[in-house]
Design an enzyme around this catalytic site. Structure first.
Site, PDB file in Angstrom:
ATOM      1  N   ALA A 311       0.822  -1.206   0.000  1.00 31.51           N
ATOM      2  CA  ALA A 311       0.000   0.000   0.000  1.00 31.51           C
ATOM      3  C   ALA A 311       0.856   1.255   0.000  1.00 31.51           C
ATOM      4  CB  ALA A 311      -0.920   0.011   1.226  1.00 31.51           C
ATOM      5  N   SER A 312       0.305   2.336  -0.538  1.00 35.05           N
ATOM      6  CA  SER A 312       0.908   3.660  -0.516  1.00 35.05           C
ATOM      7  C   SER A 312       2.292   3.625  -1.167  1.00 35.05           C
ATOM      8  CB  SER A 312       0.955   4.178   0.927  1.00 35.05           C
ATOM      9  OG  SER A 312       1.294   5.550   0.975  1.00 35.05           O
ATOM     10  N   ASN A 313       3.334   4.040  -0.451  1.00 33.59           N
ATOM     11  CA  ASN A 313       4.678   3.977  -1.033  1.00 33.59           C
ATOM     12  C   ASN A 313       5.087   2.535  -1.340  1.00 33.59           C
ATOM     13  OD1 ASN A 313       4.973   6.713  -0.945  1.00 33.59           O
ATOM     14  ND2 ASN A 313       6.336   6.753   0.828  1.00 33.59           N
ATOM     15  N   SER A 336      -2.240  -0.805  -3.542  1.00 34.82           N
ATOM     16  CA  SER A 336      -3.322  -0.052  -2.910  1.00 34.82           C
ATOM     17  C   SER A 336      -2.875   1.386  -2.692  1.00 34.82           C
ATOM     18  CB  SER A 336      -3.692  -0.701  -1.572  1.00 34.82           C
ATOM     19  OG  SER A 336      -4.775  -0.038  -0.965  1.00 34.82           O
ATOM     20  N   HIS A 640      -7.019   7.664   2.308  1.00 36.91           N
ATOM     21  CA  HIS A 640      -5.684   7.068   2.319  1.00 36.91           C
ATOM     22  C   HIS A 640      -5.360   6.265   3.572  1.00 36.91           C
ATOM     23  CE1 HIS A 640      -1.765   6.788   0.363  1.00 36.91           C
ATOM     24  NE2 HIS A 640      -1.233   6.819   1.576  1.00 36.91           N
TER      25      HIS A 640
END
Length: 728
Positions: A311-313, A336, A640
């Protein structure tokens, strides 16, 4: 997957944790199992726990929960240390698993923990009374480039349920700036439940805090030591001489250097290659454990299923790894809410609800530093108004309204917003954010996202990282330190906070223990929340610093439009360095034909979909065409941070994205294993829990319906020419 043509030329026997593990086999003419280049092995540890305990020692821990189980991960407080001032490496590991799991997910029962997901929910979705402990072995290693300064940590977890007859690996690069366990609740939990080996990596980020005052650092195992005593096992030490450190300490006492921001490595440029390196090391570990003299390399990319998912980074790293995977290691990707670092906004477009979107395809540095300027003012706009008293209305909750008003006034004085009243100025600020890529669904999100520190933290950290600036650079008069929460004054970080930092911090300047400090605040250095800008003379969250950080990215003064020079603040040379670093991290959007699923929340105010997932999907289509195997799932009422969902106001408005990450992983598994169809691009229409902020009713499966393989026409995301078309 392709056959592995590589033959190695040497054979090695590697000793790990006192046990000799065969690292090669066969004769010199056959393939042997060679430790990948740049990898230095640290330890191999058995975590046998099958019943919940304190997790205080390796013998009482497991791979997923650190021995504390589903109950411990959902507890009100972190497990206690025997000696809080001197935690052991085992205790730090246990508590790092605790904090990283909860740092990504909603850990409350009402939010879905224990019913929709969690250690007690099996791989096929059955809710059990189990604590969900997963025994196995964990292999810890460091990837370095020979300088001793990169120090990327990799942890390969091999559950006892791993099947040599059905081998699989899940790559889990950490989200945010987190350490090696930063994807334990996403890729880690999913992969371990499937019986896959899991290759976790911090991708060059992680909790590396160099306390410049006493020259202490985190070691690779999380414990603290002086830089000299840590030696080669220092996780991060600033590249600064003792003389320079003394001078800096005299001018700016009690500062802390942070690895992601000040390692001078620009770690983001290696997120993809670090993820691939973790996969290669995982194959090495499996071959070392299961290989025989007759078959020293039973596992290769040809016969081992590899999924990169995070997810994210971490999602960004997974996509970048697929883009850079010239050897065919990765079979599929799930990302994600990824940061996609768009290389261009040309050649494609975005349509939403039948209308063209004006602002899209910007990089993280562009939109983060821009939002950091306008968000606190925009939060006061009528369209962003939040009536309730809740964490979602954080500016109002903690009495920041006067400072947000001062930000509007400062912007107006510089000609950056129009209007005679605060309401008019705030409305213009909000309009500018929309034009820069934020959607209307983010209007009310700007309040908490800014006031909780996202803009100031990322704007300071990423500009330093991209430009490879050292700990004493004083870039845009910014630094990191512990502060007095009441007034923002710099204070010395407590030894106990530093001792526990590997477990409590998340690799950013989020206040645990270091926060962003503006050194040029009138009256003395202050935390960003209290900063007084020299140009305005009022507390306005440091407008001057925010403008400086954006100028580093754009190369010009936002107010005048004038290009930076050698005599401006910042200088052209500083901006050139930052811009060069940004160029190193851009994605290509070419996934080499690999199947991939991106899941994002439409209300994401940290990683806006117009600048990331929508843009990436559109550009990928222009590159790979109609045959692309990339699929995009956009979730209504998703934002987020699932970890924010327990907060009042977030709980009533938003749903978790994590169930969709898990579903995407399940679908990708079925596609790769059995040839099952990938889903169509689509919007998923969820239902928020509603109720009273801070006391939302329990979530049910009806709130988060699964995405469909063949969605209804009104929910389909399509393409018109080179534009992606997203329905309302």
């Amino acid at each position: 997957m392709r056959m592995n043509p590589r033959l190695t030329m040497r054979c090695a026997l590697t000793a790990l944790a006192g046990a000799a593990l065969v690292a090669c086999g066969g004769d010199d003419e056959g393939p042997v199992n060679e430790l990948p280049k740049g990898i230095k092995e640290i330890s191999a540890t058995v975590y046998p726990a099958t019943t919940v305990g304190t997790g205080a020692t390796a013998a009482t821990q497991d791979l997923l929960t650190g021995g504390i189980g589903k109950t411990g991960l959902g507890a009100a407080a972190a497990p206690a240390y025997a000696d809080p001032a001197n935690p052991t490496a085992a205790e730090l590991r246990r508590n790092a698993l605790f904090s990283n799991y909860r740092g990504l997910l909603d850990y409350t029962a009402n939010g879905g923990y224990g019913s929709l997901y969690g250690p007690n929910v099996t791989a096929d979705g059955r809710v059990t009374t189990s604590e969900g402990l997963i025994p196995g072995r964990e292999y810890l290693a460091v990837l370095d480039d020979g300088t001793g300064r990169k120090q990327t940590v990799i942890a390969v977890q091999v559950p006892d349920s791993f099947s040599a007859a059905n081998p699989c690996i899940v790559l889990g690069p950490s989200s945010g700036s987190r350490g090696v366990y930063g994807a334990i609740g996403t890729a880690g939990e999913w992969g371990l439940k499937k019986g896959c080996a899991v290759a976790l990596t911090d991708a060059g980020k992680g909790v590396g805090l160099h306390n410049l005052a006493d020259d202490t650092v985190n070691k690779v195992d999380g414990t603290r030591a002086t830089r000299t005593a840590a030696g080669a096992l220092a996780f991060f030490a600033a590249n600064i001489t003792d003389a320079a450190r003394s001078l800096y300490n005299a001018a700016f006492p009690n500062r802390i250097a942070i690895k992601h921001a000040q390692s001078q490595q620009n770690p983001e440029k290696d997120w993809g290659t670090d993820t691939l390196a973790a996969g290669r090391y995982a194959l090495y570990v499996l071959n070392a454990r299961y290989g025989t003299a007759d078959n020293p390399v039973p596992f290769t990319r040809n016969n081992t299923l590899v999924i990169a998912g995070s997810a994210s980074n971490g999602g960004a790293a997974s996509l970048r790894a697929a883009e850079q995977d010239s050897e065919g290691l990765i079979d599929g990707v799930v990302a994600s809410e990824p940061v996609t670092e768009m290389p261009t906004a040309a050649g494609y477009g975005i349509q939403f609800g039948g209308a063209a979107v004006a602002g899209y395809g910007k990089t993280l540095a562009e939109y983060t530093t821009y939002g950091n300027i306008f968000q606190p003012c925009a939060a006061l706009a009528a369209d962003a108004a939040i009536a309730e008293t809740s964490i979602y209305n954080y500016i109002g909750l903690v009495n920041m309204t006067a400072r947000a008003t001062a930000r509007c006034d400062g912007l107006a004085a510089k000609g950056l917003v129009s209007g005679a009243t605060t309401a008019q100025r705030a409305a213009d600020a909000l309009a500018k954010l929309r034009a820069f890529g934020w959607s209307d669904e983010s209007n009310t999100m700007h309040n908490a996202h800014y006031a909780l520190g996202n803009g100031p933290i990322l704007s300071a950290m990423y500009t330093m990282a991209y430009g490879r600036f050292g700990a004493d650079a004083n870039l845009c008069s910014s630094s990191f330190a512990a502060v007095n929460a009441a007034n923002g004054d710099v204070v010395a970080a407590t030894p106990t906070a530093l001792a526990q930092s590997a477990a409590t911090a998340n690799g950013t300047a989020n206040g645990t223990p270091a926060t962003v400090v503006y050194n040029n605040s009138l009256g003395g250095a202050k935390a960003w929340q209290f900063a007084v800008s020299p140009s305005t003379g009022v507390a306005d969250f440091g407008l001057d610093n925010a403008l400086c950080q954006h100028a580093l990215v754009s190369g010009k003064d936002l107010a005048s439009g004038a290009a930076l020079t050698a005599s401006t603040t910042p200088t052209k040379a500083q901006s050139d360095a930052v811009r060069a670093g940004i160029a190193e991290v851009l994605h290509s959007a070419n996934l080499r034909g690999k199947p991939a699923i991106i899941v994002s929340g439409r209300s994401d105010a940290l990683v806006p979909v117009n600048n990331n997932s929508r843009a990436y999907t559109a550009l990928n289509r222009t590159i790979e065409g109609a045959s692309t195997k990339l699929r995009y799932i956009e979730v209504l009422n998703g934002q987020h941070f699932d970890t924010f969902l327990p907060f009042s106001g977030f709980d009533t408005r938003f749903v978790p994205l994590h169930p969709y990450f898990n579903q995407a992983m399940d679908v990708m598994w079925a596609h790769l294993k059995n040839g099952a169809a990938l889903p169509a691009n689509q919007v998923v229409r969820t239902t928020p829990r509603g109720g009273v902020p801070g006391a939302a009713p329990a979530i049910t499966a009806a709130h988060v319906p699964p995405f469909a393989l063949a969605p209804a026409a009104a929910d389909q995301i399509g393409f018109a020419g080179t534009s992606i078309t997203v329905p309302r």
